[in-house]
Motif scaffolding. Structure first.
Motif: not given
Length: 149
Positions: A65-92
């Motif tokens: 019934t509508g688009f309310l907005g978005m949220d974004s988060f950023h976790y640089p240097h997140l270590r997952r499964f033995g490697r470093t990842t610069d992770h960003q999430g965009l949530r609509l």
């Protein structure tokens, strides 16, 4: 360093003063309540993502019934499964209403339960931050689709 962007779509469904939520295992044990929704498949439109995810997690068919907005988060240097990842999430974040189906729990997915919660009891739940952001978007309806942190 590996860079990863995850786009996900979620819905605020309020009916009779209650918010529809799903329950998910929390990191470190226990459970936390989350907004129904999830990751967008490659090539999928976000509107279709939120409709699909709500049906998977709650059993309900919904109409956006509508688009309310978005949220974004950023976790640089997140270590997952033995490697470093610069992770960003965009949530609509969408607003949706139930148009069919019956409440049921997801089997074999990322959540194990779905339930309606009175809006005034949501602050007392163990929940993810996105629920608070989404409820602010729903209540305030900012023209820019973002609430200040």
């Amino acid at each position: 360093m590996r860079k990863k962007l995850r786009v996900a779509a979620y819905a605020v469904c309020v009916r009779d003063g209650q918010l529809l939520l799903a329950r998910s295992p929390a990191e470190g044990g226990g459970y936390e309540w989350v907004l129904p929704g999830g990751g967008m498949d490659h090539g999928e439109h976000p509107n279709d993502t939120v409709v699909r995810e709500l049906e998977e997690e709650t059993g309900y068919q919904v109409e956006i019934t509508g688009f309310l907005g978005m949220d974004s988060f950023h976790y640089p240097h997140l270590r997952r499964f033995g490697r470093t990842t610069d992770h960003q999430g965009l949530r609509l974040v969408y607003e949706a209403r139930v148009v069919g189906g019956e409440l049921r729990h997801e089997i074999g997915g990322s959540t194990d339960m779905a339930a309606w919660h009175p809006l005034d009891e949501v602050p007392g739940l163990t929940r993810v931050r996105l629920i608070d952001v989404a409820l602010r978007l729903w209540r305030e309806r900012p023209a820019v689709g973002r609430v200040p942190e």
